[in-house]
Design a protein around this motif. Sequence first.
Motif, PDB file in Angstrom:
ATOM      1  N   MET A 187      -2.082 -10.750  -2.214  1.00 31.02           N
ATOM      2  CA  MET A 187      -3.696 -10.593  -1.952  1.00 31.02           C
ATOM      3  C   MET A 187      -4.166  -9.472  -1.624  1.00 31.02           C
ATOM      4  SD  MET A 187      -4.074 -14.676   0.126  1.00 31.02           S
ATOM      5  CE  MET A 187      -2.495 -14.597   1.121  1.00 31.02           C
ATOM      6  N   LEU A 188      -4.971  -8.910  -2.492  1.00 34.61           N
ATOM      7  CA  LEU A 188      -5.420  -7.622  -2.193  1.00 34.61           C
ATOM      8  C   LEU A 188      -6.833  -7.567  -1.460  1.00 34.61           C
ATOM      9  CD1 LEU A 188      -4.747  -6.187  -5.786  1.00 34.61           C
ATOM     10  CD2 LEU A 188      -3.479  -5.961  -3.878  1.00 34.61           C
ATOM     11  N   SER A 189      -6.839  -7.017  -0.349  1.00 30.42           N
ATOM     12  CA  SER A 189      -8.118  -7.166   0.453  1.00 30.42           C
ATOM     13  C   SER A 189      -8.603  -5.930   0.741  1.00 30.42           C
ATOM     14  CB  SER A 189      -7.392  -7.823   1.801  1.00 30.42           C
ATOM     15  OG  SER A 189      -8.566  -8.108   2.557  1.00 30.42           O
ATOM     16  N   ALA A 190      -9.569  -5.773   1.870  1.00 27.32           N
ATOM     17  CA  ALA A 190     -10.086  -4.450   2.288  1.00 27.32           C
ATOM     18  C   ALA A 190      -9.358  -3.756   3.404  1.00 27.32           C
ATOM     19  CB  ALA A 190     -11.416  -4.706   2.468  1.00 27.32           C
ATOM     20  N   VAL A 191      -8.270  -4.437   3.671  1.00 25.14           N
ATOM     21  CA  VAL A 191      -7.215  -4.259   5.016  1.00 25.14           C
ATOM     22  C   VAL A 191      -5.782  -3.895   4.336  1.00 25.14           C
ATOM     23  CG1 VAL A 191      -8.674  -4.910   6.835  1.00 25.14           C
ATOM     24  CG2 VAL A 191      -6.818  -6.473   5.809  1.00 25.14           C
ATOM     25  N   ALA A 247       7.272 -23.090   0.346  1.00 21.87           N
ATOM     26  CA  ALA A 247       7.479 -23.421  -1.092  1.00 21.87           C
ATOM     27  C   ALA A 247       8.386 -22.492  -1.840  1.00 21.87           C
ATOM     28  CB  ALA A 247       6.297 -23.589  -1.953  1.00 21.87           C
ATOM     29  N   GLY A 248       9.036 -21.279  -1.047  1.00 18.42           N
ATOM     30  CA  GLY A 248       9.946 -20.381  -1.832  1.00 18.42           C
ATOM     31  C   GLY A 248       9.002 -19.139  -2.543  1.00 18.42           C
ATOM     32  N   CYS A 249       7.814 -18.909  -2.020  1.00 18.42           N
ATOM     33  CA  CYS A 249       6.986 -17.951  -2.819  1.00 18.42           C
ATOM     34  C   CYS A 249       6.786 -16.988  -1.826  1.00 18.42           C
ATOM     35  CB  CYS A 249       5.670 -18.489  -3.223  1.00 18.42           C
ATOM     36  SG  CYS A 249       4.600 -17.296  -4.080  1.00 18.42           S
ATOM     37  N   ASN A 250       7.127 -15.596  -2.271  1.00 17.01           N
ATOM     38  CA  ASN A 250       6.933 -14.572  -1.381  1.00 17.01           C
ATOM     39  C   ASN A 250       5.254 -13.994  -1.438  1.00 17.01           C
ATOM     40  OD1 ASN A 250       9.557 -13.582  -0.488  1.00 17.01           O
ATOM     41  ND2 ASN A 250       9.958 -13.277  -2.611  1.00 17.01           N
ATOM     42  N   VAL A 251       4.827 -13.464  -0.255  1.00 16.07           N
ATOM     43  CA  VAL A 251       3.476 -13.318  -0.186  1.00 16.07           C
ATOM     44  C   VAL A 251       3.138 -11.964   0.292  1.00 16.07           C
ATOM     45  CG1 VAL A 251       1.126 -13.788   0.872  1.00 16.07           C
ATOM     46  CG2 VAL A 251       2.665 -15.490   0.115  1.00 16.07           C
ATOM     47  N   VAL A 252       2.337 -11.182  -0.333  1.00 13.98           N
ATOM     48  CA  VAL A 252       2.005  -9.652   0.406  1.00 13.98           C
ATOM     49  C   VAL A 252       0.623  -9.673   0.348  1.00 13.98           C
ATOM     50  CG1 VAL A 252       2.009  -7.204  -0.132  1.00 13.98           C
ATOM     51  CG2 VAL A 252       4.002  -8.416  -0.713  1.00 13.98           C
ATOM     52  N   ILE A 253       0.237  -9.173   1.501  1.00 13.22           N
ATOM     53  CA  ILE A 253      -1.281  -8.914   1.773  1.00 13.22           C
ATOM     54  C   ILE A 253      -1.577  -7.311   2.052  1.00 13.22           C
ATOM     55  CG2 ILE A 253      -3.438  -9.263   3.317  1.00 13.22           C
ATOM     56  CD1 ILE A 253      -2.154 -11.902   4.104  1.00 13.22           C
ATOM     57  N   ALA A 254      -2.199  -6.765   1.046  1.00  8.71           N
ATOM     58  CA  ALA A 254      -2.379  -5.343   1.188  1.00  8.71           C
ATOM     59  C   ALA A 254      -3.664  -4.781   0.553  1.00  8.71           C
ATOM     60  CB  ALA A 254      -1.289  -4.705   0.024  1.00  8.71           C
ATOM     61  N   ASP A 255      -3.958  -3.673   0.992  1.00 10.55           N
ATOM     62  CA  ASP A 255      -5.268  -2.828   0.651  1.00 10.55           C
ATOM     63  C   ASP A 255      -5.465  -2.749  -0.744  1.00 10.55           C
ATOM     64  OD1 ASP A 255      -7.460  -1.543   0.514  1.00 10.55           O
ATOM     65  OD2 ASP A 255      -6.696   0.087   1.938  1.00 10.55           O
ATOM     66  N   GLY A 256      -6.374  -3.601  -1.486  1.00 16.88           N
ATOM     67  CA  GLY A 256      -6.663  -3.438  -2.910  1.00 16.88           C
ATOM     68  C   GLY A 256      -7.269  -1.977  -3.068  1.00 16.88           C
ATOM     69  N   CYS A 257      -7.826  -1.350  -2.397  1.00 20.64           N
ATOM     70  CA  CYS A 257      -8.576  -0.096  -2.513  1.00 20.64           C
ATOM     71  C   CYS A 257      -7.388   1.072  -2.762  1.00 20.64           C
ATOM     72  CB  CYS A 257      -9.286   0.239  -1.633  1.00 20.64           C
ATOM     73  SG  CYS A 257     -10.885  -0.927  -1.727  1.00 20.64           S
ATOM     74  N   ARG A 258      -6.153   0.953  -2.408  1.00 29.51           N
ATOM     75  CA  ARG A 258      -5.189   1.977  -2.509  1.00 29.51           C
ATOM     76  C   ARG A 258      -4.657   2.254  -3.905  1.00 29.51           C
ATOM     77  NH1 ARG A 258      -2.594   4.070   1.861  1.00 29.51           N
ATOM     78  NH2 ARG A 258      -0.524   4.117   0.875  1.00 29.51           N
ATOM     79  N   LYS A 259      -4.242   3.568  -4.078  1.00 26.51           N
ATOM     80  CA  LYS A 259      -3.984   3.847  -5.427  1.00 26.51           C
ATOM     81  C   LYS A 259      -2.524   3.172  -5.820  1.00 26.51           C
ATOM     82  CE  LYS A 259      -3.019   7.916  -8.490  1.00 26.51           C
ATOM     83  NZ  LYS A 259      -2.906   9.332  -8.566  1.00 26.51           N
ATOM     84  N   ASP A 260      -2.570   2.565  -6.915  1.00 21.73           N
ATOM     85  CA  ASP A 260      -1.570   1.856  -7.476  1.00 21.73           C
ATOM     86  C   ASP A 260      -0.709   0.912  -6.522  1.00 21.73           C
ATOM     87  OD1 ASP A 260      -1.599   3.478  -9.926  1.00 21.73           O
ATOM     88  OD2 ASP A 260      -0.729   5.229  -9.196  1.00 21.73           O
ATOM     89  N   VAL A 261      -1.651   0.473  -5.757  1.00 25.24           N
ATOM     90  CA  VAL A 261      -0.957  -0.529  -4.774  1.00 25.24           C
ATOM     91  C   VAL A 261      -0.324  -1.906  -5.246  1.00 25.24           C
ATOM     92  CG1 VAL A 261      -3.163  -2.122  -4.585  1.00 25.24           C
ATOM     93  CG2 VAL A 261      -1.446  -1.888  -2.651  1.00 25.24           C
ATOM     94  N   LEU A 262      -0.681  -2.214  -6.406  1.00 22.28           N
ATOM     95  CA  LEU A 262      -0.015  -3.339  -7.083  1.00 22.28           C
ATOM     96  C   LEU A 262       1.419  -2.947  -7.698  1.00 22.28           C
ATOM     97  CD1 LEU A 262       0.012  -6.525  -7.649  1.00 22.28           C
ATOM     98  CD2 LEU A 262      -1.236  -5.854  -9.726  1.00 22.28           C
TER      99      LEU A 262
END
Length: 280
Positions: A187-191, A247-262
């Motif tokens: 989940m790419l957010s502003a934080v 359900a066995g799925c990993n989750v990452v919440i990260a800043d979508g504006c950071r370079k190459d974050v994904l």
Amino acid sequence: MKNKSSFSFGTRFRQSLSESRRIVVKVGSKVLVNAKGEPDAACIRRLARQIAVLCRNKVQVVLVSSGAIAAGMRAFEMAERPDAVPDLQMCAAVGQVRLMRLYHDAFAKEGITIGQVLLTHDDFVRKLSVANMRRTMDDLLRHGVVPIVNENDVVADEEVKAFMTLGDNDHLASLIALQTRSDLLVMLSAVDGLRRPRENGTGTERIPFVEKIDRTITALVRPPDAGAISKGGMDSKLKCAKACMQAGCNVVIADGCRKDVLTRIYAGEDEGTLFAAAPL
């Protein structure tokens, strides 16, 4: 959460993210929309390039994208998100076209075909609809297509909005991750992730790794403000993360504006907050 063993475990857990074969990426309006209130073409191109890297690594990617209503608001020069359902529907109808055009152009430069998937609450309730949706998504992914998913606000009426809405794209993304049996939801957010007060009382710090969402974690956030462009918030994201973890799925919440974050997340680098999947 700060002890050395926990940090080491979190680091090893991150390194396993590169083994993910199916990933759902949710990107919010605050990431996609620029200061003028319109979809940011440069941001969409950067996102497409990162997803293309994953695809070339044989990863199947589903993109859940906000931004249609915001794009429509810009077309009608609205400063605030409207409350009336017909106005929301109008903005979604106009904005979805603009948004998909930007995605088409960005992914075409990477040699990737996209497909639009618009869903409602009912699609996750009726068994036949769920089966059809899952089969279509599987087929798109097998053929190398990146499905771009959004809630179908255009056809929702007041009753649906009041009682049966998906609520926000965080919830939609978690449902997609569960139904497609994905390994990872980003989940790419502003934080830059979940944050907590520093022990010395000066500001906050990012929590890099969460093994369990309990009252200590949920107490760190509050529901989103009314009237904002984005309907979600960290409160919404934690609820969705908990369902996916169970359900066995990993989750990452990260800043979508950071370079190459994904691509950095996929490579196991220390980006955002990782919520570890529970063992099944």
